[in-house]
Design an enzyme around this catalytic site. Structure first.
Site, PDB file in Angstrom:
ATOM      1  N   HIS A 127       2.097   1.308  -7.847  1.00 48.47           N
ATOM      2  CA  HIS A 127       2.277   1.822  -9.207  1.00 48.47           C
ATOM      3  C   HIS A 127       3.364   1.026  -9.911  1.00 48.47           C
ATOM      4  O   HIS A 127       3.990   0.156  -9.320  1.00 48.47           O
ATOM      5  CB  HIS A 127       2.563   3.330  -9.203  1.00 48.47           C
ATOM      6  CG  HIS A 127       3.865   3.746  -8.576  1.00 48.47           C
ATOM      7  ND1 HIS A 127       4.155   3.564  -7.239  1.00 48.47           N
ATOM      8  CD2 HIS A 127       4.965   4.355  -9.116  1.00 48.47           C
ATOM      9  CE1 HIS A 127       5.357   4.046  -6.979  1.00 48.47           C
ATOM     10  NE2 HIS A 127       5.876   4.523  -8.103  1.00 48.47           N
ATOM     11  N   HIS A 161       6.378   1.638 -11.301  1.00 46.42           N
ATOM     12  CA  HIS A 161       7.827   1.889 -11.352  1.00 46.42           C
ATOM     13  C   HIS A 161       8.632   0.684 -10.873  1.00 46.42           C
ATOM     14  O   HIS A 161       8.234  -0.023  -9.955  1.00 46.42           O
ATOM     15  CB  HIS A 161       8.192   3.132 -10.522  1.00 46.42           C
ATOM     16  CG  HIS A 161       7.841   4.404 -11.230  1.00 46.42           C
ATOM     17  ND1 HIS A 161       7.642   5.593 -10.572  1.00 46.42           N
ATOM     18  CD2 HIS A 161       7.650   4.670 -12.553  1.00 46.42           C
ATOM     19  CE1 HIS A 161       7.344   6.552 -11.458  1.00 46.42           C
ATOM     20  NE2 HIS A 161       7.349   6.008 -12.662  1.00 46.42           N
ATOM     21  N   ASP A 202      11.231   0.287  -9.075  1.00 43.76           N
ATOM     22  CA  ASP A 202      11.659   0.164  -7.677  1.00 43.76           C
ATOM     23  C   ASP A 202      10.494  -0.235  -6.759  1.00 43.76           C
ATOM     24  O   ASP A 202      10.643  -0.271  -5.534  1.00 43.76           O
ATOM     25  CB  ASP A 202      12.357   1.445  -7.187  1.00 43.76           C
ATOM     26  CG  ASP A 202      11.464   2.671  -7.211  1.00 43.76           C
ATOM     27  OD1 ASP A 202      10.775   2.888  -8.221  1.00 43.76           O
ATOM     28  OD2 ASP A 202      11.448   3.407  -6.207  1.00 43.76           O
ATOM     29  N   HIS A 203       9.340  -0.539  -7.365  1.00 43.52           N
ATOM     30  CA  HIS A 203       8.186  -1.028  -6.608  1.00 43.52           C
ATOM     31  C   HIS A 203       7.708  -2.386  -7.102  1.00 43.52           C
ATOM     32  O   HIS A 203       6.861  -3.018  -6.470  1.00 43.52           O
ATOM     33  CB  HIS A 203       7.036  -0.016  -6.681  1.00 43.52           C
ATOM     34  CG  HIS A 203       7.437   1.339  -6.164  1.00 43.52           C
ATOM     35  ND1 HIS A 203       6.993   1.836  -4.965  1.00 43.52           N
ATOM     36  CD2 HIS A 203       8.304   2.257  -6.663  1.00 43.52           C
ATOM     37  CE1 HIS A 203       7.552   3.018  -4.751  1.00 43.52           C
ATOM     38  NE2 HIS A 203       8.354   3.296  -5.765  1.00 43.52           N
ATOM     39  N   HIS A 214       1.830  11.153  -9.511  1.00 47.72           N
ATOM     40  CA  HIS A 214       3.195  10.640  -9.698  1.00 47.72           C
ATOM     41  C   HIS A 214       3.216   9.780 -10.971  1.00 47.72           C
ATOM     42  O   HIS A 214       4.069   9.962 -11.845  1.00 47.72           O
ATOM     43  CB  HIS A 214       3.586   9.833  -8.468  1.00 47.72           C
ATOM     44  CG  HIS A 214       4.930   9.184  -8.540  1.00 47.72           C
ATOM     45  ND1 HIS A 214       6.098   9.899  -8.591  1.00 47.72           N
ATOM     46  CD2 HIS A 214       5.291   7.874  -8.564  1.00 47.72           C
ATOM     47  CE1 HIS A 214       7.125   9.050  -8.648  1.00 47.72           C
ATOM     48  NE2 HIS A 214       6.658   7.819  -8.634  1.00 47.72           N
ATOM     49  N   ASP A 258       4.480   6.300  -3.786  1.00 44.08           N
ATOM     50  CA  ASP A 258       5.225   7.535  -4.057  1.00 44.08           C
ATOM     51  C   ASP A 258       4.295   8.738  -4.206  1.00 44.08           C
ATOM     52  O   ASP A 258       4.620   9.692  -4.915  1.00 44.08           O
ATOM     53  CB  ASP A 258       6.061   7.394  -5.339  1.00 44.08           C
ATOM     54  CG  ASP A 258       7.247   6.453  -5.159  1.00 44.08           C
ATOM     55  OD1 ASP A 258       7.458   5.954  -4.043  1.00 44.08           O
ATOM     56  OD2 ASP A 258       7.959   6.221  -6.161  1.00 44.08           O
ATOM     57  N   HIS A 316       9.456   5.491   0.434  1.00 42.73           N
ATOM     58  CA  HIS A 316      10.857   5.952   0.457  1.00 42.73           C
ATOM     59  C   HIS A 316      11.161   6.698   1.755  1.00 42.73           C
ATOM     60  O   HIS A 316      10.296   7.367   2.318  1.00 42.73           O
ATOM     61  CB  HIS A 316      11.150   6.904  -0.712  1.00 42.73           C
ATOM     62  CG  HIS A 316      11.156   6.246  -2.054  1.00 42.73           C
ATOM     63  ND1 HIS A 316      12.260   5.632  -2.582  1.00 42.73           N
ATOM     64  CD2 HIS A 316      10.174   6.098  -2.977  1.00 42.73           C
ATOM     65  CE1 HIS A 316      11.972   5.137  -3.785  1.00 42.73           C
ATOM     66  NE2 HIS A 316      10.706   5.409  -4.054  1.00 42.73           N
TER      67      HIS A 316
HETATM   68 FE    FE Z   1       9.679   4.898  -5.958  1.00 47.59          FE
HETATM   69 ZN    ZN Z   2       7.655   5.833  -8.294  1.00 45.13          ZN
END
Ligand code: FE
Ligand code: ZN
Length: 267
Positions: free
Chosen positions: A62, A64, A66-67, A122, A139, A177
């Site tokens: 996805h 985001h 942090d990915h 998410h 996530d 995570h």
């Molecule tokens: Fe994440």
């Molecule tokens: Zn995420």
């Protein structure tokens, strides 16, 4: 870094940032090397150099940051492709193989066959990848938890989680995570009599104390202990309804999931 040998590929697990895991998948029968959700480029470049492998593809679950924040630098460095959901083409940096999900449900890279699952909740464009007995679910599903509903509805997330729960019990769950211990504390609160959950709390607490990951877990373990999958179990639902007997109506699995997600947000 931790290594997991599957029949046709190896998975390297690299902890980055506070609690993210980036995975590198090395095909044992071709030159294909996949990087799943690179939060950053630098630690991945270092790991690849150490392993003497060259990523051919990034696969994103996805959009985001942090990915995906490592995407562009990795593309520049390794000239790799970026696979992601076409619906998020505007939000995934460097995307070069935009998958039409769900009408394009699979992708063959080297000797690896990737099944692509459409798992909104998410985010709306969230996808998951299944390669043989390994699930890369970003996530959506966590150890004893699930992602927050930033873009999707409870109905969407519940149906996404059911899709993942329907995978083979032995499927290894590689989520993005390390949230398992805090998730387990919530789980204990809603599922106090669950003996498998108690065992898991013990095992995972020991792992973290020894600085080991609790991930991958398995679909079987998640179905038995993850409060967000427990509504699939009729006995759990009956007990849940009995506990909240103040409300007269009988809550269905989706209602219980929705209520648990809301309780977790406030917890
Ligand atoms: Fe994440
Ligand atoms: Zn995420």
């Amino acid at each position: 870094m931790w290594t997991y040998q599957h029949q046709r590929f190896r998975v390297y697990q690299i902890p980055v940032l506070r609690d993210n895991y980036v995975y590198i998948i090395e095909d044992c029968h071709s030159e294909v090397v996949l990087v799943v959700d690179p939060s950053l480029a630098e630690p991945i470049i270092q790991s690849c150099n150490k392993l003497n492998i060259t990523p051919t593809h990034i696969i994103n679950t996805h959009h985001h940051w942090d990915h995906t924040d490592g995407n562009l630098e990795l593309v520049q460095h390794f000239h790799c492709e970026v696979v992601g959901n076409m619906a998020d083409a505007q939000r995934i940096p460097g995307i070069s193989m935009a998958m039409d999900v769900p009408s394009q449900p699979s992708l063959t890279l080297g000797a690896l066959e990737l099944r692509i699952l459409d798992v909104p909740g998410h985010t709306l464009g969230h996808i998951a990848y299944v390669i043989d007995d390994a699930l890369f679910c970003g996530d959506t599903l966590f150890g004893a938890g699930c992602g927050r509903l930033f873009e999707g509805t409870p109905t969407q997330m519940w149906s996404s989680l059911q899709q993942l729960a329907a995978l083979d019990d032995a499927t290894q769950v590689y989520c993005a995570h390390e949230y398992t211990l805090p998730n387990l504390r919530f789980a204990r609160n809603v599922d106090a009599e669950n003996t498998i959950l108690k065992q898991r709390i013990h095992t995972d607490t020991v792992s973290r104390r020894q600085k080991q990951p609790t991930i991958p877990s398995s679909i079987a373990l998640e179905k038995q202990t993850n409060p967000f999958l427990r509504p699939l179990d009729a006995e759990f639902c009956a007990a849940y309804n009995q506990q909240s007997a103040a409300t007269e109506q009988h809550l269905q699995p989706l209602d219980i999931f929705t209520e648990l997600r809301q309780r977790k947000n406030k917890w």
